[in-house]
Design a protein around this motif. Structure first.
Motif, PDB file in Angstrom:
ATOM      1  N   GLY A  29       0.522  -1.036  -0.271  1.00 32.97           N
ATOM      2  CA  GLY A  29       0.222  -0.109   0.151  1.00 32.97           C
ATOM      3  C   GLY A  29       0.874   1.526  -0.464  1.00 32.97           C
ATOM      4  N   PRO A  30       2.085   1.394   0.478  1.00 32.78           N
ATOM      5  CA  PRO A  30       2.635   3.112   1.170  1.00 32.78           C
ATOM      6  C   PRO A  30       3.660   2.764  -0.509  1.00 32.78           C
ATOM      7  CG  PRO A  30       2.851   1.305   2.737  1.00 32.78           C
ATOM      8  CD  PRO A  30       2.735   0.477   1.981  1.00 32.78           C
ATOM      9  N   GLY A  72      -4.209 -10.987  -1.779  1.00 34.91           N
ATOM     10  CA  GLY A  72      -4.980 -11.065  -1.022  1.00 34.91           C
ATOM     11  C   GLY A  72      -4.715  -9.941   0.196  1.00 34.91           C
ATOM     12  N   SER A  73      -3.899  -8.419  -0.672  1.00 32.45           N
ATOM     13  CA  SER A  73      -2.891  -7.893   0.930  1.00 32.45           C
ATOM     14  C   SER A  73      -4.666  -7.573   2.112  1.00 32.45           C
ATOM     15  CB  SER A  73      -3.201  -6.772  -0.133  1.00 32.45           C
ATOM     16  OG  SER A  73      -2.071  -6.854  -0.782  1.00 32.45           O
ATOM     17  N   ARG A  74      -3.429  -7.173   3.006  1.00 41.65           N
ATOM     18  CA  ARG A  74      -4.332  -6.686   4.364  1.00 41.65           C
ATOM     19  C   ARG A  74      -4.142  -5.537   4.896  1.00 41.65           C
ATOM     20  NH1 ARG A  74      -1.362 -11.018   6.338  1.00 41.65           N
ATOM     21  NH2 ARG A  74      -0.106  -9.048   7.044  1.00 41.65           N
ATOM     22  N   ASP A  75      -3.783  -4.427   2.986  1.00 37.63           N
ATOM     23  CA  ASP A  75      -3.433  -2.780   3.811  1.00 37.63           C
ATOM     24  C   ASP A  75      -4.715  -2.758   2.046  1.00 37.63           C
ATOM     25  OD1 ASP A  75      -1.882  -3.546   1.777  1.00 37.63           O
ATOM     26  OD2 ASP A  75      -0.407  -1.844   2.659  1.00 37.63           O
ATOM     27  N   ASP A  76      -4.411  -0.818   2.242  1.00 42.28           N
ATOM     28  CA  ASP A  76      -4.627  -0.943   0.820  1.00 42.28           C
ATOM     29  C   ASP A  76      -4.552  -0.831  -0.326  1.00 42.28           C
ATOM     30  OD1 ASP A  76      -2.433   1.134   1.838  1.00 42.28           O
ATOM     31  OD2 ASP A  76      -3.750   2.866   1.356  1.00 42.28           O
ATOM     32  N   VAL A 133      -6.333  -7.063 -10.269  1.00 42.40           N
ATOM     33  CA  VAL A 133      -7.086  -7.778  -9.839  1.00 42.40           C
ATOM     34  C   VAL A 133      -6.403  -8.610  -8.094  1.00 42.40           C
ATOM     35  CG1 VAL A 133      -7.520 -10.434 -10.944  1.00 42.40           C
ATOM     36  CG2 VAL A 133      -7.052  -8.797 -12.366  1.00 42.40           C
ATOM     37  N   SER A 134      -8.027  -8.872  -7.539  1.00 45.00           N
ATOM     38  CA  SER A 134      -7.401  -8.312  -6.137  1.00 45.00           C
ATOM     39  C   SER A 134      -7.495 -11.118  -5.974  1.00 45.00           C
ATOM     40  CB  SER A 134      -8.136  -8.209  -5.285  1.00 45.00           C
ATOM     41  OG  SER A 134      -8.240  -7.094  -5.842  1.00 45.00           O
ATOM     42  N   HIS A 135      -7.005 -11.685  -5.311  1.00 44.76           N
ATOM     43  CA  HIS A 135      -7.567 -12.625  -4.798  1.00 44.76           C
ATOM     44  C   HIS A 135      -7.913 -12.530  -3.365  1.00 44.76           C
ATOM     45  CE1 HIS A 135      -3.298 -14.244  -6.493  1.00 44.76           C
ATOM     46  NE2 HIS A 135      -4.370 -14.609  -7.373  1.00 44.76           N
TER      47      HIS A 135
END
Length: 238
Positions: free
Chosen positions: A13-14, A38-42, A55-57
């Motif tokens: 994200g950063p 599958g990121s847990r941030d933005d 495209v997000s897992h």
């Protein structure tokens, strides 16, 4: 000619926004897709805000699965050439043109950006340097071609390689040195060009394992399995 820049990302994200903006500013004619693993941030929000398709897992599936998702996206959208780079700012987007040149001209099917050719400025840790040297020599011997940077994730390739990598032959677990061996055995033409790279600002690497020794063991096992497989035809049959 349709060119896509693929950026796999996990909890970047950063950094991912700046990476995408740099690509979009330098090559506005290219498409950019970020595979959010599958990121847990933005990460997804920042990438989309910077101008990328995302495209997000649903959960973290690993680097190899993430990039293969990108290959399937590229194939489905009719891309002729694909450039792959990391989402942590390590790879210099200004080098994309020199990676693409041998592929677009038909001189190579797969081009690897090497941090050890030309005016090298990348300084890996001692443990990583030892692993790089070992696999550099092993892969160069196995494919009969000098390769200086077997773990580089900065790559460019044509539609034939894209299609080939969407099949079950793609080594999803550790797609580094094993990827080069798989391509060679399939008959694809591999080439290296100099590329500027910097130390990752995220303090982690998607390419090395969480422990260097474990990574080396798993990579050796993956290479051994590849050598045992029957050769799969590549460029002339896809």
């Amino acid at each position: 000619m349709k060119i896509l820049v693929l950026i796999p990302a996990y909890n970047e994200g950063p950094r991912i926004g700046a990476v995408v903006r740099r690509v979009r500013e330098t090559y506005p004619q290219y498409g950019v897709v970020v595979v959010n693993d599958g990121s847990r941030d933005d990460t997804a929000r920042a990438a989309r805000a910077a101008g990328a398709e995302v495209v997000s897992h649903p959960f973290n599936m690993g680097y190899g699965v993430a990039i293969q998702t990108g290959y399937k996206y590229a194939l489905r959208h009719g891309c002729e050439y694909l450039v792959q780079m990391d989402g942590d700012g390590q790879h210099d987007a200004g080098c994309i043109a020199q990676l693409l040149a041998p592929v677009v001209s038909g001189e190579a099917d797969f081009v690897l950006g090497s941090r050890f050719l030309g005016d090298a400025s990348y300084e890996p840790s001692l443990a990583r340097r030892v692993g790089m040297l070992f696999f550099r020599r092993l892969i160069s011997w196995l494919i009969g071609q000098r390769i200086t940077d077997t773990t580089s994730g900065f790559q460019a390739f044509n539609r034939q390689v894209i299609r080939y990598f969407t099949t079950e032959v793609f080594p999803c677990d550790y797609p580094d040195a094993d990827m080069l061996l798989t391509l060679h055995r399939a008959g694809f033409r591999i080439r290296e060009v100099p590329a500027r790279m910097h130390a990752s600002s995220s303090g982690k690497s998607m390419h090395s394992g969480w422990k260097p020794l474990y990574y080396m063991f798993k990579m050796l096992l993956s290479i051994f399995v590849t050598l045992l497989r029957e050769r799969q035809a590549g460029s002339k049959h896809v």
